[in-house]
Write a protein that holds these residues in place. Structure first.
Motif, PDB file in Angstrom:
ATOM      1  N   ALA A 139      58.319 -25.010  74.052  1.00  0.00           N
ATOM      2  CA  ALA A 139      58.953 -26.563  73.020  1.00  0.00           C
ATOM      3  C   ALA A 139      58.704 -26.635  71.421  1.00  0.00           C
ATOM      4  N   ALA A 140      59.742 -27.031  70.416  1.00  0.00           N
ATOM      5  CA  ALA A 140      59.281 -26.773  69.559  1.00  0.00           C
ATOM      6  C   ALA A 140      59.423 -28.475  68.978  1.00  0.00           C
ATOM      7  N   THR A 141      58.286 -27.966  67.595  1.00  0.00           N
ATOM      8  CA  THR A 141      57.711 -29.098  67.317  1.00  0.00           C
ATOM      9  C   THR A 141      58.416 -29.541  66.328  1.00  0.00           C
ATOM     10  N   ALA A 142      58.647 -30.468  65.083  1.00  0.00           N
ATOM     11  CA  ALA A 142      59.362 -30.707  64.512  1.00  0.00           C
ATOM     12  C   ALA A 142      58.157 -30.427  63.054  1.00  0.00           C
ATOM     13  N   ASP A 143      56.831 -29.692  63.427  1.00  0.00           N
ATOM     14  CA  ASP A 143      56.032 -28.867  62.519  1.00  0.00           C
ATOM     15  C   ASP A 143      56.826 -27.550  62.862  1.00  0.00           C
ATOM     16  N   ASP A 144      56.732 -27.088  63.876  1.00  0.00           N
ATOM     17  CA  ASP A 144      57.750 -25.873  64.064  1.00  0.00           C
ATOM     18  C   ASP A 144      59.018 -25.467  63.253  1.00  0.00           C
ATOM     19  N   TYR A 145      59.862 -26.608  64.082  1.00  0.00           N
ATOM     20  CA  TYR A 145      61.159 -26.478  62.867  1.00  0.00           C
ATOM     21  C   TYR A 145      61.011 -26.621  61.571  1.00  0.00           C
ATOM     22  N   ALA A 146      60.451 -27.631  60.685  1.00  0.00           N
ATOM     23  CA  ALA A 146      59.350 -27.980  59.614  1.00  0.00           C
ATOM     24  C   ALA A 146      60.031 -26.373  58.394  1.00  0.00           C
ATOM     25  N   ARG A 147      58.083 -25.753  59.707  1.00  0.00           N
ATOM     26  CA  ARG A 147      58.220 -24.242  59.040  1.00  0.00           C
ATOM     27  C   ARG A 147      58.826 -23.370  58.929  1.00  0.00           C
ATOM     28  N   CYS A 148      60.003 -23.831  59.683  1.00  0.00           N
ATOM     29  CA  CYS A 148      61.825 -22.940  59.749  1.00  0.00           C
ATOM     30  C   CYS A 148      61.888 -22.673  59.075  1.00  0.00           C
ATOM     31  N   ALA A 149      61.983 -24.516  58.326  1.00  0.00           N
ATOM     32  CA  ALA A 149      63.136 -24.929  57.157  1.00  0.00           C
ATOM     33  C   ALA A 149      62.375 -24.659  55.936  1.00  0.00           C
ATOM     34  N   ALA A 150      60.965 -24.032  55.861  1.00  0.00           N
ATOM     35  CA  ALA A 150      60.210 -23.870  54.782  1.00  0.00           C
ATOM     36  C   ALA A 150      60.368 -22.044  54.534  1.00  0.00           C
ATOM     37  N   LEU A 151      60.451 -21.817  55.572  1.00  0.00           N
ATOM     38  CA  LEU A 151      61.089 -20.120  55.681  1.00  0.00           C
ATOM     39  C   LEU A 151      62.211 -19.947  54.859  1.00  0.00           C
ATOM     40  N   TRP A 152      63.641 -20.447  55.622  1.00  0.00           N
ATOM     41  CA  TRP A 152      64.873 -20.175  54.444  1.00  0.00           C
ATOM     42  C   TRP A 152      64.851 -20.333  53.126  1.00  0.00           C
ATOM     43  N   TYR A 153      64.657 -21.560  53.084  1.00  0.00           N
ATOM     44  CA  TYR A 153      63.666 -22.568  51.580  1.00  0.00           C
ATOM     45  C   TYR A 153      63.579 -21.444  50.612  1.00  0.00           C
ATOM     46  N   GLY A 154      62.218 -20.815  51.644  1.00  0.00           N
ATOM     47  CA  GLY A 154      61.638 -18.917  50.726  1.00  0.00           C
ATOM     48  C   GLY A 154      62.813 -18.315  50.182  1.00  0.00           C
ATOM     49  N   MET A 155      63.082 -18.117  51.101  1.00  0.00           N
ATOM     50  CA  MET A 155      64.093 -17.180  51.896  1.00  0.00           C
ATOM     51  C   MET A 155      65.648 -17.236  50.080  1.00  0.00           C
ATOM     52  N   VAL A 156      65.903 -18.052  49.861  1.00  0.00           N
ATOM     53  CA  VAL A 156      66.863 -18.580  49.109  1.00  0.00           C
ATOM     54  C   VAL A 156      66.487 -18.096  47.653  1.00  0.00           C
ATOM     55  N   ASP A 157      65.213 -19.218  47.748  1.00  0.00           N
ATOM     56  CA  ASP A 157      64.376 -19.454  46.686  1.00  0.00           C
ATOM     57  C   ASP A 157      64.329 -17.803  46.067  1.00  0.00           C
ATOM     58  N   ALA A 158      63.862 -16.997  46.682  1.00  0.00           N
ATOM     59  CA  ALA A 158      63.305 -15.310  46.462  1.00  0.00           C
ATOM     60  C   ALA A 158      64.513 -14.773  46.186  1.00  0.00           C
ATOM     61  N   ALA A 159      65.472 -15.273  46.562  1.00  0.00           N
ATOM     62  CA  ALA A 159      67.052 -14.336  46.866  1.00  0.00           C
ATOM     63  C   ALA A 159      67.611 -14.537  45.078  1.00  0.00           C
ATOM     64  N   GLU A 160      66.950 -15.923  44.815  1.00  0.00           N
ATOM     65  CA  GLU A 160      67.855 -16.446  43.407  1.00  0.00           C
ATOM     66  C   GLU A 160      67.413 -15.302  42.390  1.00  0.00           C
ATOM     67  N   ASP A 161      65.927 -14.779  42.258  1.00  0.00           N
ATOM     68  CA  ASP A 161      65.030 -13.911  41.343  1.00  0.00           C
ATOM     69  C   ASP A 161      65.314 -12.728  42.137  1.00  0.00           C
ATOM     70  N   LEU A 162      66.267 -12.090  42.920  1.00  0.00           N
ATOM     71  CA  LEU A 162      66.277 -10.307  43.124  1.00  0.00           C
ATOM     72  C   LEU A 162      67.556 -10.759  43.057  1.00  0.00           C
ATOM     73  N   PRO A 163      68.424 -10.909  41.933  1.00  0.00           N
ATOM     74  CA  PRO A 163      69.780 -10.415  42.526  1.00  0.00           C
ATOM     75  C   PRO A 163      70.438  -8.776  43.005  1.00  0.00           C
ATOM     76  N   GLY A 164      71.350  -9.000  43.937  1.00  0.00           N
ATOM     77  CA  GLY A 164      71.879  -7.887  44.961  1.00  0.00           C
ATOM     78  C   GLY A 164      70.955  -7.680  45.470  1.00  0.00           C
ATOM     79  N   PHE A 165      70.093  -7.964  46.156  1.00  0.00           N
ATOM     80  CA  PHE A 165      69.355  -8.139  47.202  1.00  0.00           C
ATOM     81  C   PHE A 165      69.948  -8.680  48.421  1.00  0.00           C
ATOM     82  N   ILE A 166      70.510 -10.315  48.140  1.00  0.00           N
ATOM     83  CA  ILE A 166      71.499 -10.545  48.861  1.00  0.00           C
ATOM     84  C   ILE A 166      71.968 -11.435  47.999  1.00  0.00           C
TER      85      ILE A 166
END
Length: 106
Positions: free
Chosen positions: A16-43
């Motif tokens: 079972a997932a907790t709110a913290d598990d969901y929050a970490r997943c949100a942070a993971l994908w937001y972090g990927m988006v943040d990095a992608a903004e500075d990595l043109p062409g990768f995503i």
């Protein structure tokens, strides 16, 4: 008998997932988006990652916004190291992404 037991174990729900598990997943994908903004062409298109981040953030609830904000910069660094080919970061990112896939909110 062994086959039936194996099938039951494979069909068992993920932990079972907790709110913290969901929050970490949100942070993971937001972090990927943040990095992608500075990595043109990768995503080329981050819309899927943004949608996942929002979905996990919604599942985490408003009380988890602080945890998402706290974890997001580290997840961005993790993704940058992933792109850079750091083996430990690749393994960690892949493990986190697999867990997020396992608990993905509907």
């Amino acid at each position: 008998m062994r086959t039936a037991l194996a099938l039951m174990l494979l069909a068992a729900p993920a932990a079972a997932a907790t709110a913290d598990d969901y929050a970490r997943c949100a942070a993971l994908w937001y972090g990927m988006v943040d990095a992608a903004e500075d990595l043109p062409g990768f995503i080329q298109d981050t819309s899927d990652a943004k949608a996942l981040a929002r979905r996990f953030g919604d599942a985490a609830g408003a009380g988890s916004r602080a945890l998402i904000a706290e974890e997001r910069p580290g997840m961005e660094l993790l993704f940058r190291a992933y792109v850079g080919g750091d083996e430990q970061s690749i393994r960690l990112f892949d493990r986190l992404a697999a867990r997020c896939d396992e608990i993905q909110p509907k």
